[in-house]
Design an enzyme around this catalytic site. Structure first.
Site, PDB file in Angstrom:
ATOM      1  N   ASP A  20       0.743  -1.161   0.049  1.00  0.00           N
ATOM      2  CA  ASP A  20      -0.099  -0.197  -0.116  1.00  0.00           C
ATOM      3  C   ASP A  20       0.989   1.141   0.030  1.00  0.00           C
ATOM      4  O   ASP A  20       1.701   1.192   0.845  1.00  0.00           O
ATOM      5  CB  ASP A  20      -0.754  -0.110   1.284  1.00  0.00           C
ATOM      6  CG  ASP A  20      -1.973   1.144   1.274  1.00  0.00           C
ATOM      7  OD1 ASP A  20      -2.978   0.978   0.577  1.00  0.00           O
ATOM      8  OD2 ASP A  20      -1.469   2.346   2.039  1.00  0.00           O
ATOM      9  N   LEU A  21       0.557   2.265  -0.871  1.00  0.00           N
ATOM     10  CA  LEU A  21       1.386   3.480  -0.751  1.00  0.00           C
ATOM     11  C   LEU A  21       0.858   4.335   0.364  1.00  0.00           C
ATOM     12  O   LEU A  21      -0.287   4.877   0.391  1.00  0.00           O
ATOM     13  CB  LEU A  21       1.187   4.260  -2.086  1.00  0.00           C
ATOM     14  CG  LEU A  21       1.925   3.608  -3.692  1.00  0.00           C
ATOM     15  CD1 LEU A  21       1.588   4.199  -4.529  1.00  0.00           C
ATOM     16  CD2 LEU A  21       3.382   3.292  -3.091  1.00  0.00           C
ATOM     17  N   ASP A  62      -4.415   2.580  -4.468  1.00  0.00           N
ATOM     18  CA  ASP A  62      -3.012   2.402  -4.326  1.00  0.00           C
ATOM     19  C   ASP A  62      -2.482   1.238  -3.808  1.00  0.00           C
ATOM     20  O   ASP A  62      -1.449   1.186  -3.168  1.00  0.00           O
ATOM     21  CB  ASP A  62      -2.374   3.589  -3.328  1.00  0.00           C
ATOM     22  CG  ASP A  62      -2.980   3.684  -1.975  1.00  0.00           C
ATOM     23  OD1 ASP A  62      -3.921   2.881  -1.821  1.00  0.00           O
ATOM     24  OD2 ASP A  62      -2.371   4.309  -1.072  1.00  0.00           O
TER      25      ASP A  62
END
Length: 151
Positions: A20-21, A62
């Protein structure tokens, strides 16, 4: 992803690296969706260069998942996750729009072919959110064992 894994897994071990960003929403909100799209392309390039042997999918937003079939020795996977985080950090820091981005990673693995894909995905998601709860920019392995981003 399901089709690929069901076709290729067989009796082999399976490992998920769920990414996950961190701060992606801030990039979108501050610099627009075009910058967010560019960040996703940069991230995909980093993932492919670090895991050329893996099946990589964007789950949405994301979030990405890297699937490793067969060679899932946890020490090696943790080492690769640490290297991935360093490479993401280095790449993002070179982009003025992306220098607030980092990655959080949840890792789950099984040698048991009867463990289904959704169960393993939930486990990697649990590990991912443990990283988020602990401050981000690191990785956790299910059952929960975490490491933060060095330096």
């Amino acid at each position: 992803m399901y089709e690929y894994l069901n076709k290729n897994r067989g009796q082999k071990s399976l490992c998920f690296i769920y990414i996950d960003l961190d701060n992606f929403k801030k990039v979108n909100d501050t610099h627009g969706h075009q910058a967010g799209d560019e960040a996703l392309v940069v991230t995909a390039d980093i993932l492919r260069s670090n895991f050329p042997d893996a099946f990589i999918a964007r789950l949405g937003g994301d979030e990405f998942i890297i699937s490793l079939i067969g060679d899932c020795e946890i020490a090696a996977v943790e080492k690769r996750a640490g290297l991935l985080l360093r490479n993401m950090n280095e790449s993002f820091s070179r982009h003025s729009l992306f220098n607030i981005l980092s990655g959080s990673i949840g890792i789950a693995r099984t040698e048991d072919p009867s463990v289904d894909i959704d169960t393993l995905m939930r486990q990697s998601d649990i590990a991912l959110y443990e990283v988020k709860r602990g401050g981000r920019a690191g990785y956790c392995v299910f059952p929960i064992k975490c490491s933060s981003m060095p330096g």
